[in-house]
Design a protein around this motif. Sequence first.
Motif, PDB file in Angstrom:
ATOM      1  N   ASN A   5       0.924  -1.329  -0.095  1.00 45.42           N
ATOM      2  CA  ASN A   5      -0.073  -0.065   0.015  1.00 45.42           C
ATOM      3  C   ASN A   5       0.867   1.369   0.096  1.00 45.42           C
ATOM      4  OD1 ASN A   5       0.621   0.756   2.766  1.00 45.42           O
ATOM      5  ND2 ASN A   5      -0.779  -1.043   3.182  1.00 45.42           N
ATOM      6  N   TRP A   6       0.346   2.314  -0.218  1.00 47.54           N
ATOM      7  CA  TRP A   6       0.983   3.501  -0.317  1.00 47.54           C
ATOM      8  C   TRP A   6       1.490   4.218   1.027  1.00 47.54           C
ATOM      9  CZ3 TRP A   6       2.749   5.410  -4.625  1.00 47.54           C
ATOM     10  CH2 TRP A   6       1.861   4.953  -5.652  1.00 47.54           C
ATOM     11  N   THR A   7       0.751   3.703   2.046  1.00 41.65           N
ATOM     12  CA  THR A   7       1.410   4.266   3.235  1.00 41.65           C
ATOM     13  C   THR A   7       2.886   3.408   3.753  1.00 41.65           C
ATOM     14  OG1 THR A   7      -1.113   4.206   4.104  1.00 41.65           O
ATOM     15  CG2 THR A   7       0.653   4.145   5.613  1.00 41.65           C
ATOM     16  N   GLN A   8       2.847   2.195   3.320  1.00 41.84           N
ATOM     17  CA  GLN A   8       4.217   1.476   3.393  1.00 41.84           C
ATOM     18  C   GLN A   8       5.232   2.257   2.672  1.00 41.84           C
ATOM     19  OE1 GLN A   8       3.383   0.114   6.622  1.00 41.84           O
ATOM     20  NE2 GLN A   8       4.707  -1.475   5.835  1.00 41.84           N
ATOM     21  N   LEU A  13      10.127   5.461   2.530  1.00 39.05           N
ATOM     22  CA  LEU A  13      10.848   6.640   1.856  1.00 39.05           C
ATOM     23  C   LEU A  13      11.186   7.772   2.868  1.00 39.05           C
ATOM     24  CD1 LEU A  13      11.476   8.119  -0.655  1.00 39.05           C
ATOM     25  CD2 LEU A  13       9.433   9.120  -0.594  1.00 39.05           C
ATOM     26  N   LEU A  14      10.239   7.966   3.872  1.00 36.34           N
ATOM     27  CA  LEU A  14      10.765   8.857   4.949  1.00 36.34           C
ATOM     28  C   LEU A  14      11.713   8.221   5.835  1.00 36.34           C
ATOM     29  CD1 LEU A  14      10.097  11.281   6.544  1.00 36.34           C
ATOM     30  CD2 LEU A  14       8.129   9.906   7.997  1.00 36.34           C
ATOM     31  N   LEU A  15      11.627   7.027   6.363  1.00 33.81           N
ATOM     32  CA  LEU A  15      12.549   6.289   7.067  1.00 33.81           C
ATOM     33  C   LEU A  15      13.929   6.373   6.221  1.00 33.81           C
ATOM     34  CD1 LEU A  15      10.652   3.520   9.118  1.00 33.81           C
ATOM     35  CD2 LEU A  15      11.374   5.829   9.848  1.00 33.81           C
ATOM     36  N   ALA A  16      13.913   5.966   5.322  1.00 31.08           N
ATOM     37  CA  ALA A  16      15.387   5.916   4.352  1.00 31.08           C
ATOM     38  C   ALA A  16      15.833   7.385   4.278  1.00 31.08           C
ATOM     39  CB  ALA A  16      14.993   5.473   2.943  1.00 31.08           C
ATOM     40  N   ILE A  17      15.174   8.415   4.145  1.00 27.70           N
ATOM     41  CA  ILE A  17      15.827   9.706   4.188  1.00 27.70           C
ATOM     42  C   ILE A  17      16.274  10.124   5.745  1.00 27.70           C
ATOM     43  CG2 ILE A  17      15.134  12.098   4.029  1.00 27.70           C
ATOM     44  CD1 ILE A  17      13.225  11.104   1.786  1.00 27.70           C
ATOM     45  N   LEU A  18      15.562   9.786   6.668  1.00 26.82           N
ATOM     46  CA  LEU A  18      15.664  10.328   7.892  1.00 26.82           C
ATOM     47  C   LEU A  18      16.915   9.382   8.599  1.00 26.82           C
ATOM     48  CD1 LEU A  18      12.021  10.869   9.616  1.00 26.82           C
ATOM     49  CD2 LEU A  18      13.798  12.496   8.950  1.00 26.82           C
ATOM     50  N   SER A  19      16.976   8.079   8.371  1.00 25.86           N
ATOM     51  CA  SER A  19      17.855   7.400   8.798  1.00 25.86           C
ATOM     52  C   SER A  19      19.228   7.471   7.967  1.00 25.86           C
ATOM     53  CB  SER A  19      17.732   5.800   8.709  1.00 25.86           C
ATOM     54  OG  SER A  19      17.368   5.525   7.473  1.00 25.86           O
ATOM     55  N   TYR A  20      19.229   7.966   6.806  1.00 22.73           N
ATOM     56  CA  TYR A  20      20.400   8.390   6.106  1.00 22.73           C
ATOM     57  C   TYR A  20      20.939   9.643   6.478  1.00 22.73           C
ATOM     58  CZ  TYR A  20      23.225   9.631   2.117  1.00 22.73           C
ATOM     59  OH  TYR A  20      24.440   9.844   1.219  1.00 22.73           O
ATOM     60  N   SER A  55      17.100  -2.441   8.415  1.00 25.32           N
ATOM     61  CA  SER A  55      16.479  -2.806   9.472  1.00 25.32           C
ATOM     62  C   SER A  55      15.431  -1.680   9.725  1.00 25.32           C
ATOM     63  CB  SER A  55      16.967  -3.346  10.858  1.00 25.32           C
ATOM     64  OG  SER A  55      17.319  -4.717  10.491  1.00 25.32           O
ATOM     65  N   ILE A  56      15.957  -0.338   9.955  1.00 24.14           N
ATOM     66  CA  ILE A  56      15.222   0.684  10.405  1.00 24.14           C
ATOM     67  C   ILE A  56      14.198   0.937   9.179  1.00 24.14           C
ATOM     68  CG2 ILE A  56      15.412   3.217  10.551  1.00 24.14           C
ATOM     69  CD1 ILE A  56      18.126   2.771  11.783  1.00 24.14           C
ATOM     70  N   ILE A  57      14.818   1.046   7.887  1.00 24.57           N
ATOM     71  CA  ILE A  57      13.994   1.213   6.613  1.00 24.57           C
ATOM     72  C   ILE A  57      13.056   0.348   6.303  1.00 24.57           C
ATOM     73  CG2 ILE A  57      14.360   1.576   4.086  1.00 24.57           C
ATOM     74  CD1 ILE A  57      17.165   2.732   4.632  1.00 24.57           C
ATOM     75  N   THR A  58      13.410  -0.957   6.586  1.00 27.61           N
ATOM     76  CA  THR A  58      12.313  -1.944   6.027  1.00 27.61           C
ATOM     77  C   THR A  58      11.520  -2.592   6.877  1.00 27.61           C
ATOM     78  OG1 THR A  58      13.883  -3.803   5.981  1.00 27.61           O
ATOM     79  CG2 THR A  58      13.848  -2.353   3.848  1.00 27.61           C
ATOM     80  N   SER A  59      11.911  -2.633   8.167  1.00 23.45           N
ATOM     81  CA  SER A  59      11.078  -3.514   9.346  1.00 23.45           C
ATOM     82  C   SER A  59      10.221  -2.331   9.794  1.00 23.45           C
ATOM     83  CB  SER A  59      12.047  -3.937  10.149  1.00 23.45           C
ATOM     84  OG  SER A  59      11.218  -4.726  11.199  1.00 23.45           O
ATOM     85  N   GLN A  60       8.781  -3.091  10.009  1.00 24.90           N
ATOM     86  CA  GLN A  60       7.785  -1.829  10.456  1.00 24.90           C
ATOM     87  C   GLN A  60       8.008  -2.398  12.125  1.00 24.90           C
ATOM     88  OE1 GLN A  60       3.856  -2.878   9.488  1.00 24.90           O
ATOM     89  NE2 GLN A  60       4.472  -3.022   7.112  1.00 24.90           N
TER      90      GLN A  60
END
Length: 179
Positions: A5-8, A13-20, A55-60
């Motif tokens: 879904n779009w939420t995931q 996307l948000l977690l990738a940017i923030l963790s990077y 893990s941060i980016i892909t794991s809920q």
Amino acid sequence: MFFENWTQLGRTLLLAILSYMALIIFLRISGNRTLSKMNAFDLIVTIALGSTIASIITSQKVPLVQGLVALCCLILLQFSVTWLSVRSPRFARVIRSSPKLVVYKGNFLENEMKKNRITRQEIIQAIRSSGGGKFREVDAVVLETDGTLSIISNVEESAVLENVHMPKDIAIGKSTSKN
């Protein structure tokens, strides 16, 4: 399987940017040494950092703050280990391997090569890569702690072998028989 879904997708996307961004900040704070040319210990830490980011980016199941604490912890541990290594030679010996002599005065040191799983072809390739033309002109080849091979052309005029592990039958100025 291809799209949930779009939420995931937005979360990823948000977690990738923030963790990077957090990783860049943490690495800038910890200094250049954190990810410099790596030995085995540094490589393991780098892989752990990558795994944590993934893990941060892909794991809920891993909230952003928890993942960032893990990243920060790994970087602080790496900083602490390198800080202690610089200040304590004893600690450094426990953490890091020493460079190994694999060629001396034109002789392949077969036992050292076997122990360190290095072939004649790899050594000859390193000599070619360094611009060396004749094997007999090479005084020493050292397997460095990061896995690279250093080619040394004049050991008598330099102290470059000072911290290098030498086989018991090798002494500077003493030659072994050709192999």
